[in-house]
Write a protein that holds these residues in place. Structure first.
Motif, mmCIF file in Angstrom:
data_model
loop_
_atom_site.group_PDB
_atom_site.id
_atom_site.type_symbol
_atom_site.label_atom_id
_atom_site.label_comp_id
_atom_site.label_asym_id
_atom_site.label_seq_id
_atom_site.Cartn_x
_atom_site.Cartn_y
_atom_site.Cartn_z
ATOM 1 N N ARG A 1 11.072 6.248 4.140
ATOM 2 C CA ARG A 1 11.339 4.962 3.491
ATOM 3 C C ARG A 1 10.420 3.919 4.080
ATOM 4 O O ARG A 1 10.062 3.992 5.246
ATOM 5 C CB ARG A 1 12.767 4.484 3.765
ATOM 6 N N VAL A 2 10.115 2.918 3.281
ATOM 7 C CA VAL A 2 9.319 1.792 3.765
ATOM 8 C C VAL A 2 9.985 0.509 3.292
ATOM 9 O O VAL A 2 10.503 0.444 2.179
ATOM 10 C CB VAL A 2 7.847 1.866 3.296
ATOM 11 N N SER A 3 10.016 -0.494 4.169
ATOM 12 C CA SER A 3 10.574 -1.786 3.787
ATOM 13 C C SER A 3 9.898 -2.895 4.589
ATOM 14 O O SER A 3 9.335 -2.658 5.649
ATOM 15 C CB SER A 3 12.091 -1.822 3.992
ATOM 16 N N LYS B 1 -4.187 12.161 4.635
ATOM 17 C CA LYS B 1 -3.482 13.061 5.568
ATOM 18 C C LYS B 1 -2.025 12.626 5.729
ATOM 19 O O LYS B 1 -1.110 13.457 5.689
ATOM 20 C CB LYS B 1 -4.194 13.062 6.923
ATOM 21 N N CYS B 2 -1.802 11.319 5.878
ATOM 22 C CA CYS B 2 -0.435 10.809 6.039
ATOM 23 C C CYS B 2 0.383 10.988 4.763
ATOM 24 O O CYS B 2 1.555 11.354 4.823
ATOM 25 C CB CYS B 2 -0.446 9.335 6.433
ATOM 26 N N LYS B 3 -0.229 10.724 3.601
ATOM 27 C CA LYS B 3 0.494 10.880 2.340
ATOM 28 C C LYS B 3 0.970 12.319 2.154
ATOM 29 O O LYS B 3 2.095 12.557 1.713
ATOM 30 C CB LYS B 3 -0.382 10.460 1.159
ATOM 31 N N ALA B 4 0.122 13.279 2.500
ATOM 32 C CA ALA B 4 0.504 14.690 2.389
ATOM 33 C C ALA B 4 1.674 14.994 3.318
ATOM 34 O O ALA B 4 2.623 15.687 2.935
ATOM 35 C CB ALA B 4 -0.691 15.586 2.704
ATOM 36 N N ALA B 5 1.630 14.482 4.531
ATOM 37 C CA ALA B 5 2.715 14.713 5.490
ATOM 38 C C ALA B 5 3.989 13.986 5.065
ATOM 39 O O ALA B 5 5.090 14.515 5.203
ATOM 40 C CB ALA B 5 2.290 14.261 6.884
ATOM 41 N N MET B 6 3.846 12.766 4.525
ATOM 42 C CA MET B 6 5.012 11.985 4.107
ATOM 43 C C MET B 6 5.752 12.656 2.949
ATOM 44 O O MET B 6 6.958 12.494 2.804
ATOM 45 C CB MET B 6 4.588 10.566 3.706
ATOM 46 N N ALA B 7 5.031 13.431 2.153
ATOM 47 C CA ALA B 7 5.663 14.144 1.036
ATOM 48 C C ALA B 7 6.675 15.169 1.540
ATOM 49 O O ALA B 7 7.618 15.516 0.822
ATOM 50 C CB ALA B 7 4.598 14.817 0.179
ATOM 51 N N GLU B 8 6.498 15.621 2.770
ATOM 52 C CA GLU B 8 7.411 16.601 3.381
ATOM 53 C C GLU B 8 8.521 15.935 4.187
ATOM 54 O O GLU B 8 9.373 16.610 4.744
ATOM 55 C CB GLU B 8 6.618 17.539 4.306
ATOM 56 N N ILE C 1 0.847 -1.205 0.000
ATOM 57 C CA ILE C 1 0.000 0.000 0.000
ATOM 58 C C ILE C 1 0.877 1.248 0.000
ATOM 59 O O ILE C 1 0.658 2.180 -0.781
ATOM 60 C CB ILE C 1 -0.975 0.008 1.199
ATOM 61 N N PHE C 2 1.895 1.260 0.862
ATOM 62 C CA PHE C 2 2.787 2.422 0.926
ATOM 63 C C PHE C 2 3.553 2.628 -0.372
ATOM 64 O O PHE C 2 3.861 3.753 -0.744
ATOM 65 C CB PHE C 2 3.761 2.299 2.101
ATOM 66 N N LYS C 3 3.849 1.553 -1.066
ATOM 67 C CA LYS C 3 4.567 1.653 -2.342
ATOM 68 C C LYS C 3 3.632 1.969 -3.512
ATOM 69 O O LYS C 3 4.082 2.131 -4.638
ATOM 70 C CB LYS C 3 5.331 0.356 -2.612
ATOM 71 N N GLY C 4 2.329 2.038 -3.239
ATOM 72 C CA GLY C 4 1.363 2.369 -4.284
ATOM 73 C C GLY C 4 0.931 1.187 -5.125
ATOM 74 O O GLY C 4 0.315 1.370 -6.178
ATOM 75 N N ASN C 5 1.221 -0.034 -4.679
ATOM 76 C CA ASN C 5 0.884 -1.227 -5.451
ATOM 77 C C ASN C 5 -0.414 -1.895 -5.023
ATOM 78 O O ASN C 5 -0.796 -2.917 -5.590
ATOM 79 C CB ASN C 5 2.025 -2.254 -5.343
ATOM 80 N N HIS C 6 -1.062 -1.363 -4.005
ATOM 81 C CA HIS C 6 -2.321 -1.937 -3.512
ATOM 82 C C HIS C 6 -3.146 -0.807 -2.902
ATOM 83 O O HIS C 6 -2.591 0.173 -2.401
ATOM 84 C CB HIS C 6 -2.026 -3.017 -2.454
ATOM 85 N N ASN C 7 -4.454 -0.938 -2.943
ATOM 86 C CA ASN C 7 -5.338 0.078 -2.364
ATOM 87 C C ASN C 7 -5.492 -0.121 -0.861
ATOM 88 O O ASN C 7 -5.593 -1.258 -0.396
ATOM 89 C CB ASN C 7 -6.716 0.018 -3.021
ATOM 90 N N PRO C 8 -5.554 0.975 -0.117
ATOM 91 C CA PRO C 8 -5.770 0.867 1.341
ATOM 92 C C PRO C 8 -7.228 0.532 1.635
ATOM 93 O O PRO C 8 -8.098 0.697 0.785
ATOM 94 C CB PRO C 8 -5.420 2.267 1.845
#
Length: 153
Positions: free
Chosen positions: A99-101, A88-95, A71-78
């Motif tokens: 990293r996600v693993s 809200k989190c995606k907007a904050a993560m852009a700033e 989901i975080f990598k954009g390969n699946h829908n939340p």
């Protein structure tokens, strides 16, 4: 400003560590009854918002749920019930430096213990240091000692 190097999350539990492996905070949240993906993804979003509220803008998120990582990598829908929180989190993560693993469950033993605490207590908690019930696993992890999971089958 603290630079985060690790965050481990599972079923409402998260550990925040600095670049040297010192525990900054641990938290667990109780989300009532939902499916596993909802609980794990909600925990991830809550952990990110917690980091942001503490001013930690460099975050490496490790998760033992491959679906949450996807989901975080954009390969699946939340889960649709979490779309507003996700936006809200995606907007904050852009700033952020974010990293996600994926981490195998054996490497996530501290978060596993936190999840067990959460399952038994069903209350939200925050610790500003390593809770006593995960000290052993925390030290093993910090010293890069292996963890094994055995199956009786």
């Amino acid at each position: 400003m603290v630079q985060l190097e690790d965050i481990l999350a599972i079923l409402g539990g998260a550990i925040f560590k600095d670049h040297s492996g010192q525990c900054l905070n641990c938290l667990v949240d109780y989300y009532s009854i939902h499916d596993a993906l909802y609980a794990e993804f909600n925990a991830a979003l809550s952990a990110i918002l917690f980091a942001i509220s503490n001013g930690w803008m460099s975050l490496w998120f490790e998760c033992d749920s491959t679906m949450v990582v996807e989901i975080f990598k954009g390969n699946h829908n939340p889960p649709w019930k979490l779309l507003n929180k996700w936006s809200k989190c995606k907007a904050a993560m852009a700033e952020m430096d974010f990293r996600v693993s994926h981490i195998y469950r054996e490497g996530n033993s501290c978060a596993d213990k936190l999840a067990n605490y959460w399952i038994n207590s069903k209350v939200s908690s925050i610790w500003s240091s390593t809770p006593n019930f995960i000290v052993h696993e925390f030290l093993r992890n910090r010293n890069h000692l292996p963890n094994y999971r055995f199956n009786s089958h």
